[in-house]
Write a protein that holds these residues in place. Structure first.
Motif, PDB file in Angstrom:
ATOM      1  N   VAL A  82       0.693  -1.508   0.151  1.00  0.00           N
ATOM      2  CA  VAL A  82       0.441  -0.393   0.317  1.00  0.00           C
ATOM      3  C   VAL A  82       0.872   0.932   0.433  1.00  0.00           C
ATOM      4  CG1 VAL A  82      -1.966   1.278   1.349  1.00  0.00           C
ATOM      5  CG2 VAL A  82      -2.047  -1.786   1.271  1.00  0.00           C
ATOM      6  N   PRO A  83       0.843   2.073  -1.230  1.00  0.00           N
ATOM      7  CA  PRO A  83       1.347   3.184  -0.941  1.00  0.00           C
ATOM      8  C   PRO A  83       1.481   4.193  -0.317  1.00  0.00           C
ATOM      9  CG  PRO A  83       0.941   2.167  -3.790  1.00  0.00           C
ATOM     10  CD  PRO A  83       0.135   1.554  -2.257  1.00  0.00           C
ATOM     11  N   THR A  84       2.124   4.764   0.605  1.00  0.00           N
ATOM     12  CA  THR A  84       1.020   5.437   1.206  1.00  0.00           C
ATOM     13  C   THR A  84       2.273   6.738   2.435  1.00  0.00           C
ATOM     14  OG1 THR A  84       0.498   6.647   3.798  1.00  0.00           O
ATOM     15  CG2 THR A  84       1.109   4.366   3.179  1.00  0.00           C
ATOM     16  N   PRO A  85       2.575   8.009   1.566  1.00  0.00           N
ATOM     17  CA  PRO A  85       2.939   9.274   2.552  1.00  0.00           C
ATOM     18  C   PRO A  85       3.597   8.357   3.692  1.00  0.00           C
ATOM     19  CG  PRO A  85       1.257  10.398   2.450  1.00  0.00           C
ATOM     20  CD  PRO A  85       1.172   8.716   1.200  1.00  0.00           C
ATOM     21  N   ALA A  86       2.425   7.861   4.629  1.00  0.00           N
ATOM     22  CA  ALA A  86       2.997   7.441   6.274  1.00  0.00           C
ATOM     23  C   ALA A  86       3.737   6.004   5.964  1.00  0.00           C
ATOM     24  CB  ALA A  86       1.877   7.559   6.979  1.00  0.00           C
ATOM     25  N   PHE A 131       4.299   1.476   2.523  1.00  0.00           N
ATOM     26  CA  PHE A 131       5.518   1.935   2.084  1.00  0.00           C
ATOM     27  C   PHE A 131       5.257   3.382   1.399  1.00  0.00           C
ATOM     28  CE2 PHE A 131       5.692   1.742  -2.967  1.00  0.00           C
ATOM     29  CZ  PHE A 131       4.398   1.474  -2.852  1.00  0.00           C
ATOM     30  N   SER A 132       6.372   4.167   1.581  1.00  0.00           N
ATOM     31  CA  SER A 132       6.641   5.391   1.010  1.00  0.00           C
ATOM     32  C   SER A 132       8.194   5.601  -0.155  1.00  0.00           C
ATOM     33  CB  SER A 132       7.188   6.695   2.086  1.00  0.00           C
ATOM     34  OG  SER A 132       7.289   7.908   1.552  1.00  0.00           O
ATOM     35  N   ILE A 133       7.482   6.208  -1.126  1.00  0.00           N
ATOM     36  CA  ILE A 133       8.897   6.930  -1.844  1.00  0.00           C
ATOM     37  C   ILE A 133       9.625   7.319  -2.109  1.00  0.00           C
ATOM     38  CG2 ILE A 133       7.719   5.319  -3.246  1.00  0.00           C
ATOM     39  CD1 ILE A 133       7.589   7.277  -5.749  1.00  0.00           C
ATOM     40  N   GLY A 134       9.026   8.272  -0.825  1.00  0.00           N
ATOM     41  CA  GLY A 134      10.691   9.804  -0.371  1.00  0.00           C
ATOM     42  C   GLY A 134       9.311  10.734   0.486  1.00  0.00           C
ATOM     43  N   ASP A 135      10.498  11.589   0.805  1.00  0.00           N
ATOM     44  CA  ASP A 135       9.474  12.136   1.796  1.00  0.00           C
ATOM     45  C   ASP A 135       8.645  13.520   1.225  1.00  0.00           C
ATOM     46  OD1 ASP A 135      10.074  10.688   4.088  1.00  0.00           O
ATOM     47  OD2 ASP A 135      11.613  11.921   4.538  1.00  0.00           O
ATOM     48  N   TYR A 136       8.075  13.410   0.433  1.00  0.00           N
ATOM     49  CA  TYR A 136       7.491  14.306  -0.489  1.00  0.00           C
ATOM     50  C   TYR A 136       5.354  13.882  -0.242  1.00  0.00           C
ATOM     51  CZ  TYR A 136       9.719  11.360  -3.582  1.00  0.00           C
ATOM     52  OH  TYR A 136      10.278  10.381  -4.197  1.00  0.00           O
ATOM     53  N   VAL A 137       4.013  14.549  -0.626  1.00  0.00           N
ATOM     54  CA  VAL A 137       3.056  14.493  -1.136  1.00  0.00           C
ATOM     55  C   VAL A 137       2.804  14.024  -2.496  1.00  0.00           C
ATOM     56  CG1 VAL A 137       0.843  13.525  -0.207  1.00  0.00           C
ATOM     57  CG2 VAL A 137       2.991  14.765   1.198  1.00  0.00           C
ATOM     58  N   LEU A 138       2.352  12.313  -2.937  1.00  0.00           N
ATOM     59  CA  LEU A 138       1.837  12.369  -4.133  1.00  0.00           C
ATOM     60  C   LEU A 138       0.740  12.777  -4.179  1.00  0.00           C
ATOM     61  CD1 LEU A 138       3.967   9.679  -5.179  1.00  0.00           C
ATOM     62  CD2 LEU A 138       4.718  12.130  -6.040  1.00  0.00           C
ATOM     63  N   ASN A 139       0.124  12.494  -4.924  1.00  0.00           N
ATOM     64  CA  ASN A 139      -1.799  13.093  -5.303  1.00  0.00           C
ATOM     65  C   ASN A 139      -2.391  10.898  -5.070  1.00  0.00           C
ATOM     66  OD1 ASN A 139      -2.170  15.452  -5.478  1.00  0.00           O
ATOM     67  ND2 ASN A 139      -1.211  15.442  -8.047  1.00  0.00           N
ATOM     68  N   VAL A 143       1.548   6.678  -8.688  1.00  0.00           N
ATOM     69  CA  VAL A 143       3.531   6.456  -9.657  1.00  0.00           C
ATOM     70  C   VAL A 143       4.358   6.011  -8.412  1.00  0.00           C
ATOM     71  CG1 VAL A 143       5.490   7.938  -9.647  1.00  0.00           C
ATOM     72  CG2 VAL A 143       2.669   9.190 -10.544  1.00  0.00           C
ATOM     73  N   ALA A 144       3.660   6.043  -6.840  1.00  0.00           N
ATOM     74  CA  ALA A 144       4.990   5.309  -6.204  1.00  0.00           C
ATOM     75  C   ALA A 144       5.023   4.295  -6.676  1.00  0.00           C
ATOM     76  CB  ALA A 144       4.160   5.662  -5.095  1.00  0.00           C
ATOM     77  N   ALA A 145       3.427   3.354  -6.913  1.00  0.00           N
ATOM     78  CA  ALA A 145       3.264   1.703  -7.510  1.00  0.00           C
ATOM     79  C   ALA A 145       4.385   1.100  -8.776  1.00  0.00           C
ATOM     80  CB  ALA A 145       2.178   1.108  -7.954  1.00  0.00           C
TER      81      ALA A 145
HETATM   82  N1  ADE Z   1       0.842   8.303  -2.183  1.00  0.00           N
HETATM   83  C1  ADE Z   1       0.874  10.253  -1.704  1.00  0.00           C
HETATM   84  N2  ADE Z   1       2.351  10.213  -1.459  1.00  0.00           N
HETATM   85  C2  ADE Z   1       3.342   9.255  -1.453  1.00  0.00           C
HETATM   86  C3  ADE Z   1       4.467   8.588  -1.448  1.00  0.00           C
HETATM   87  N3  ADE Z   1       5.538  10.047  -1.453  1.00  0.00           N
HETATM   88  N4  ADE Z   1       5.039   7.357  -1.614  1.00  0.00           N
HETATM   89  C4  ADE Z   1       4.229   6.741  -1.612  1.00  0.00           C
HETATM   90  N5  ADE Z   1       3.081   6.724  -1.543  1.00  0.00           N
HETATM   91  C5  ADE Z   1       2.089   8.053  -1.496  1.00  0.00           C
END
Ligand code: ADE
Length: 240
Positions: A82-86, A131-139, A143-145
């Motif tokens: 599960v992609p998430t900034p958290a 998982f998060s691909i970095g310290d920024y927030v995507l919509n 894209v993370a997947a």
């Molecule tokens: N969804 C929104 N931001 C993300 C991030 N930085 N990494 C993974 N999933 C995300």
């Protein structure tokens, strides 16, 4: 390796038809299926979200719709991603770990994310990695997947032609950034290829590349030298 992606924007994943991963799919090394989450809705508007419990901005993805989808797509030996900034940071080590799995299922959330009960509930059945691909927030997670599938897919057996290239590249087994690379012409805009690379002396070239990788890592990513699994050799220490 089998990879399923569930998303409300299947078109985002079209890039996986291209390049190395696209070829790996054609060769049958990676079996990839992208599913539209809205296919599991049951109302006229194909609703996937609702307002957050407790109030606040944005919308949250409904657990019942995700439950319908994942009950169908997840097998008992799958890992739910599960992609998430958290989430935990997605790095080369996690990519290597996931490349050893048989079946990966990506659940791409949009808006404020997926109701927390989804990861919690499936965590009782399978391995779940937020998982998060970095310290920024995507919509959203698409894209993370994409990033994760490219990083994991190229490590699957047979996908990259020369496995040695996986050792020397940045974040590869050497645990260093890669040394700088050059090709012809030998002279370009007044800059020459370092002489040692044209010398034909392979021991010397190996030494030079190791030194460059060490210096680059020290300058750009000193954290990688501090957090190494194996300590540096005396020769490496003297280089620095
Ligand atoms: N969804 C929104 N931001 C993300 C991030 N930085 N990494 C993974 N999933 C995300």
């Amino acid at each position: 390796m089998k990879i399923d992606v569930v998303t409300i924007f299947p078109d985002y994943l079209a890039a996986l038809d291209l390049s190395l991963i696209g070829k790996a799919r054609q060769r049958g090394l990676i079996e990839l299926a992208v599913h539209d989450l809205r296919g599991w809705t049951s109302d006229k508007h194909r609703t996937v979200d609702d307002t957050p419990a407790g109030g606040g901005a944005g919308m949250v993805m409904r657990p019942d719709v995700w439950g319908q989808a994942l009950d169908e797509v997840l097998t008992d030996d799958a890992v739910l991603l599960v992609p998430t900034p958290a989430g935990e940071v997605f790095d080369q080590r996690l990519a290597e770990d996931l490349a050893r799995e048989n079946h990966l299922v990506f659940a791409c959330g949009r808006y404020e994310g997926i109701d927390a009960r989804v990861a919690q509930s499936y965590g009782q059945r399978v391995r779940v990695v937020e998982f998060s691909i970095g310290d920024y927030v995507l919509n959203g997670g698409e894209v993370a997947a994409l990033v994760a599938i490219e990083a994991i897919g190229r490590l699957a057996p047979g996908v990259v032609g020369n496995p040695e290239s996986l050792v020397e590249e940045s974040h590869g087994a050497a645990g260093l950034l890669e040394y700088p690379v050059y090709t012809r012409p030998v002279s370009w805009r007044g800059e020459d290829i370092p002489e040692v690379l044209l010398s034909g002396d392979h021991a010397k070239i190996r030494q030079w590349r190791r030194a460059q990788a060490l210096l680059r890592t020290a300058q750009r990513r000193p954290d990688m030298l501090i957090e190494r699994d194996e300590p540096l050799s005396m020769a490496d220490r003297l280089t620095l």
